[in-house]
Scaffold this motif. Sequence first.
Motif, PDB file in Angstrom:
ATOM      1  N   LYS A 125       0.834  -1.466  -0.106  1.00 44.85           N
ATOM      2  CA  LYS A 125       0.133   0.066   0.075  1.00 44.85           C
ATOM      3  C   LYS A 125       0.893   1.437  -0.042  1.00 44.85           C
ATOM      4  N   VAL A 126       2.205   1.288   0.301  1.00 43.03           N
ATOM      5  CA  VAL A 126       3.048   2.161   0.474  1.00 43.03           C
ATOM      6  C   VAL A 126       3.509   2.495  -0.963  1.00 43.03           C
ATOM      7  N   LYS A 127       3.708   1.394  -1.560  1.00 41.10           N
ATOM      8  CA  LYS A 127       4.071   1.302  -3.202  1.00 41.10           C
ATOM      9  C   LYS A 127       2.687   2.010  -3.993  1.00 41.10           C
ATOM     10  N   ALA A 128       1.565   1.578  -3.687  1.00 40.77           N
ATOM     11  CA  ALA A 128       0.598   1.995  -4.366  1.00 40.77           C
ATOM     12  C   ALA A 128       0.384   3.381  -4.000  1.00 40.77           C
ATOM     13  N   GLY A 129       1.041   4.165  -3.165  1.00 35.48           N
ATOM     14  CA  GLY A 129       0.671   5.559  -2.616  1.00 35.48           C
ATOM     15  C   GLY A 129      -0.567   5.858  -1.829  1.00 35.48           C
ATOM     16  N   ILE A 130      -0.907   4.836  -1.099  1.00 32.94           N
ATOM     17  CA  ILE A 130      -2.198   4.947  -0.451  1.00 32.94           C
ATOM     18  C   ILE A 130      -1.831   5.548   1.053  1.00 32.94           C
ATOM     19  N   THR A 131      -0.550   4.920   1.655  1.00 38.03           N
ATOM     20  CA  THR A 131      -0.337   5.208   3.034  1.00 38.03           C
ATOM     21  C   THR A 131       1.157   5.303   3.099  1.00 38.03           C
ATOM     22  N   THR A 132       1.737   5.610   4.271  1.00 39.61           N
ATOM     23  CA  THR A 132       3.133   6.081   4.378  1.00 39.61           C
ATOM     24  C   THR A 132       3.907   4.778   5.052  1.00 39.61           C
ATOM     25  N   ILE A 133       5.159   4.865   5.049  1.00 40.35           N
ATOM     26  CA  ILE A 133       6.062   3.837   5.900  1.00 40.35           C
ATOM     27  C   ILE A 133       5.784   3.953   7.265  1.00 40.35           C
ATOM     28  N   ASP A 134       5.874   5.151   7.783  1.00 44.53           N
ATOM     29  CA  ASP A 134       5.693   5.551   9.257  1.00 44.53           C
ATOM     30  C   ASP A 134       4.400   4.734   9.736  1.00 44.53           C
ATOM     31  N   GLU A 135       3.263   5.057   9.026  1.00 48.76           N
ATOM     32  CA  GLU A 135       2.048   4.362   9.326  1.00 48.76           C
ATOM     33  C   GLU A 135       2.045   3.112   9.393  1.00 48.76           C
ATOM     34  N   VAL A 136       2.650   2.011   8.625  1.00 56.14           N
ATOM     35  CA  VAL A 136       2.698   0.630   8.299  1.00 56.14           C
ATOM     36  C   VAL A 136       3.533   0.256   9.779  1.00 56.14           C
ATOM     37  N   LEU A 137       4.771   0.933   9.750  1.00 57.64           N
ATOM     38  CA  LEU A 137       5.571   0.569  10.952  1.00 57.64           C
ATOM     39  C   LEU A 137       5.001   0.920  12.248  1.00 57.64           C
ATOM     40  N   ARG A 138       4.190   1.819  12.193  1.00 59.06           N
ATOM     41  CA  ARG A 138       3.488   2.235  13.690  1.00 59.06           C
ATOM     42  C   ARG A 138       2.259   1.265  13.996  1.00 59.06           C
ATOM     43  N   VAL A 139       1.697   0.558  12.929  1.00 56.23           N
ATOM     44  CA  VAL A 139       0.661  -0.327  13.155  1.00 56.23           C
ATOM     45  C   VAL A 139       1.105  -1.879  13.459  1.00 56.23           C
ATOM     46  N   THR A 140       2.356  -1.913  12.774  1.00 59.11           N
ATOM     47  CA  THR A 140       2.811  -3.301  12.773  1.00 59.11           C
ATOM     48  C   THR A 140       3.588  -3.531  14.112  1.00 59.11           C
ATOM     49  N   GLU A 141       3.802  -2.427  14.702  1.00 64.43           N
ATOM     50  CA  GLU A 141       4.778  -2.420  15.957  1.00 64.43           C
ATOM     51  C   GLU A 141       6.181  -3.092  15.623  1.00 64.43           C
ATOM     52  N   LEU A 142       6.796  -2.513  14.440  1.00 71.49           N
ATOM     53  CA  LEU A 142       8.003  -2.727  14.157  1.00 71.49           C
ATOM     54  C   LEU A 142       8.973  -1.475  13.999  1.00 71.49           C
ATOM     55  N   GLU A 143      10.274  -1.356  14.542  1.00 71.11           N
ATOM     56  CA  GLU A 143      10.930  -0.093  14.422  1.00 71.11           C
ATOM     57  C   GLU A 143      11.551   0.191  13.175  1.00 71.11           C
TER      58      GLU A 143
END
Length: 500
Positions: free
Chosen positions: A480-498
């Motif tokens: 979804k980052v590649k598709a321009g829908i969301t940001t990397i920060d968002e994905v890392l925030r909700v997947t609890e990965l640093e």
Amino acid sequence: MHGRNEYDRVPEVDLASYKIDAKLLNLIPASVVRKHNLIPLFKVGDTLTIAMADPKNISALDEVRSVTKMDLSVVKAALNDIQDAITEFYGISGAVDTVIQDYVPPTGKRAKLDVAAEAPIMKLVDVIISQAIRERASDIHIEPEAKDLRVRYRVDGVLHEELSLPKHMHAPVISRIKILGNMNIAESRVPQDGRFEVDQEGKKVDLRLSSFPSSYGEKMVLRILDKSAMLYELAEIGFSKENLKKFSAVIRKPHGIVLVTGPTGSGKTTTLYAALSVVNNEELNMVTVEDPIEYELPGVTQAQVNVKAGLTFASALRSILRQDPDIIFIGEIRDIETASIAIQSAMTGHLVFSSLHTNDAPGALTRLIDMGVEPFLISSSVEAVLAQRLVRKICDKCVEKIPAPAPVKQKYPEIKTVNHGKGCKACKNTGYRGRVGIFELLIIDEEIRKMITSKVSSDEIRKYAISRGMKTLLEDGMEKVKAGITTIDEVLRVTELEQI
């Protein structure tokens, strides 16, 4: 003086197509704007054009002429659009300031009931709630602090402060909400629950209340449930084509358990309702037991848990089985009793949908074992586990491309640029507006059934599932980052990965 028929026939406009000149906002006080539901649009010479919901309101026009000392030109606009524009340009604080000025703090021994029923307090609570609904908030937090009363809204999963009130407003505001929710206003030392319904612009909105005693007084949280909200279709909530195809197939099976997992607020209920909508038809008897009922599903028998009356998930489920159901939806499996009945239901020809609180899809299987369910029962009843999170979508009004961060380029050389929201009025300068799901779908095949029966760890099941093509939450998020829908920060925030 202008004739009284002058505004009988006025043009209608779509406010979205007007760029309101911020300099004009000072010409009309916020109190007048809110009182008469109008907003200034533009000025040409000595003539001010205003948009009104009711252009025939002569007293409003007279008042605006009086304060602006200008000639007026009037256009008509939808009430909702005007109220949204007022909120955007004048803010909620303006409405609240007016209420605070009208409120006189109690002296002597005025009863809480009397104070809470005063017009300014009633108006203040109405403004806080209606503004939260307009901003698409899921929760309102009213929190007493040492020197003031903080009001925060949770929008798109993130809390932000909406306004700060004087400390003396705390008791009457909490009391007013308690009265609405049929709670005990005399008791502030123990937690309480309540609920009430409001009608906002023609739609019914349910509010669930929870009070909690803190060191500075009672905190109140209001959960907002729009029962009339549009039900999403599976294709709209963020499934990739591959996951949509697999999930659509599994929810059409004649029997078995389909589990959706994730933390509170990860969109599990929305996904389950979307799945129910897909399989719902008049030839099937569908029954739900929920806590609470969040949406009304046409053609479905829905029941709400009532622990005080003895209606728990487990007791309701036993009764449901005597109602000749084809499909059963249990809001959440919380204990061994509910899990056992759900599994027995699945093994006797019913299709069961439910949710669990686990971090990933394979973790749901070990969670059931930890509850005390026999592994062979799990392996013979569970058909699929869907883990999910919600990520904020980049605001489409202020989206822009920026170079991909170095760690991303390193791991994903094909990503040269990523989308980013620079912040605007539409998204309250957050850069995000709305949310979409990211998913991890575990289909239980024969090999996984053997692994469950052998009590293999969830890590081993996870490795096997990935080798068979399961996309992880992080991988789905990165798509979804590649598709321009969301940001990397968002994905890392909700997947609890640093880090990537």
